[in-house]
Design a protein around this motif. Sequence first.
Motif, mmCIF file in Angstrom:
data_model
loop_
_atom_site.group_PDB
_atom_site.id
_atom_site.type_symbol
_atom_site.label_atom_id
_atom_site.label_comp_id
_atom_site.label_asym_id
_atom_site.label_seq_id
_atom_site.Cartn_x
_atom_site.Cartn_y
_atom_site.Cartn_z
ATOM 1 N N GLY A 1 1.259 4.188 -3.084
ATOM 2 C CA GLY A 1 0.830 5.527 -2.719
ATOM 3 C C GLY A 1 -0.526 5.568 -2.049
ATOM 4 N N PHE A 2 -1.086 4.413 -1.666
ATOM 5 C CA PHE A 2 -2.383 4.446 -1.003
ATOM 6 C C PHE A 2 -2.245 4.988 0.417
ATOM 7 N N ILE A 3 -1.233 4.524 1.140
ATOM 8 C CA ILE A 3 -0.981 5.118 2.449
ATOM 9 C C ILE A 3 0.436 5.672 2.487
ATOM 10 N N ARG B 1 0.833 -1.206 0.000
ATOM 11 C CA ARG B 1 0.000 0.000 0.000
ATOM 12 C C ARG B 1 0.866 1.253 0.000
#
Lengths: 319, 248
Positions: A49-51, A45
């Motif tokens: 770049g999700f978190i 993740r």
Amino acid sequence: MIVVEHLSKDFGPKRAVNDVSFTVQKGEILGFLGPNGAGKSTTMRMLTGFIPPTVGRVTIGGFDVAEDPISAKRLIGYLPESAPCYSDMTVHGFLNFAAEIRGIHGAKREQAIRTAVGLCFLEGVLHQSVDTLSKGYRHRTCLAQAIIHDPEVLILDEPTDGLDPNQKHEIRLLLKRFGQNKAIIFSTHILEEVDAVCSRAIIIDRGRVVANGTPAELRARHKLAGSVALKTHGVAAESIKARLTTLGVVGKVETEATGSQVFVRVFPRDKTVNSELAKAVAQLAAREGWSFEDLRTEEGRLDEVFRSITLPDTVKPSE
Amino acid sequence: MNESLRNILTVGKRELSGYFNSPVAYVFIVIFLALNGFFTFMLGNLLERGEANLDAFLMWHPWLYLFLVPAAGMRLWSEERRVGTLELLLTMPIAAWEAIVGKFLACWIFIALALGLTFPVIFTVGYLGHPDYGTILTGYLGSFLLAGTYLSVTVMTSALTRNQVISFILSVVVCFLLIFAGWQPVTGLLVQWAPEWLVNIVSSLSVMPHFNTFTHGVIDLRAFTFFGSVITFCLFANSVILRGLRGA
Ligand SMILES: Nc1ncnc2c1ncn2[C@@H]1O[C@H](COP(=O)(O)OP(=O)(O)OP(=O)(O)O)[C@@H](O)[C@H]1O
Ligand SMILES: [Mg+2]
């Protein structure tokens, strides 16, 4: 293509990922292993770049994911862990959306959809609602979404989870083919997959990288790796041991007698996995006139290695 | 075409198609029209009044929208969070604000469509007398802006939870406050302990006076500014919430 530097992630007081660094080149397929809760999905993740990471940096194709997320994301195809799809759409509608948002327009889009559908074997369900798909088909639909723009980087969280054996096989072939000109990271709990597909594997445990190497290198960490085993008949265990230790390449010898049969395990002096030791042992046995069977070199078993380095409170094998 | 605009369109189109691919859209439109009809004709007595204006129709909108708009928009983010598509959407090469605006616009267009389908009421008042079509137009415009304002609240609160029901309730409560902020009993209560400037701020947050300027046929720049500010603020807050979700 993928450069990960000192990546850490805290969830409250809990450190889920702890100082993870690695790189993946174009043409490499990196297997990501680790027990449940090790931090594989969390790491992925952060790569996509999700978190955002608590500490550390990720660059994809030269673009810093934190500073230029859009450029980095353009290069990535991502299959999240649960393979989420928009359930209120048809498979075609969903892939059409994925292609459109990836900036594929006009005739190219239909072409891209057709290719992805072919690669993921979705022809039969193209106009079915995602809602009504079986788990495996939903998984493949989400995979199709990840490859629709022919990305340079593929990040796949358990891509073969929930697939039938035939599909698992097909997806592995697909990964291998893609691996020739892409940088791929995929996580899995199936260790055969590592052997079948990966050029390199990372084992991560409680947020830390505990092993990083080719499948062969990882297997060599097995405590029996490189040893030669054979069964003999009608020869005393003691004399076998004595004769074997005269060989230069032989380190430790273990024997176990049951009746007239003796099981012998010969360890190499320097821990390498090759056929030299087996050859030497076989020649000796032939010279001495021992009758033997089942002579083989232990390559080391990944599952044993996996267990020994990820189980808490077990004695780690010496390196 | 501009990249951002294209992304907004793509997200918006997907969202709209999501409405129409499920029965939700049709159920919503039917209920929307039925309730409007009921309130306008049964409670508002449009026909008995015999007045050729839309008061009996528009006066209910702040209250109807209080439930209908959250119902239409409650799923926007909460469903993405529940199913996990949020992870998909936010790892696509688009900015979060583009996704927010796309979703907001899609749902707004959807509600506008439902609102547009109430057009027979215009014929009704035309039949009753000689209505001022300018006022009718501004009335519809006000109603549209009011719906957008509520919707921006709904989009924001739907990002707070993965449960649609909670999302709905939160949204209704906040919208309710937006109506009641300027209501006499509420301001009266505030006056007892709060300084006057605070009372003024709170009462100026109410949508009612701004909505009423439109129904009276006035296009007031301040009303526009008010609706625009609330929408901008809520959508911005939405992006902050999304960032918080990913950071946590
Ligand atoms: N959003 C979150 N909030 C708090 N803790 C989290 C969150 N996401 C993950 N964790 C924790 O971080 C740790 C790593 O989780 P992660 O999902 O990365 O594991 P994993 O290696 O993918 O496991 P699995 O093999 O089960 O998929 C777990 O202990 C998990 O509970
Ligand atoms: Mg996982």
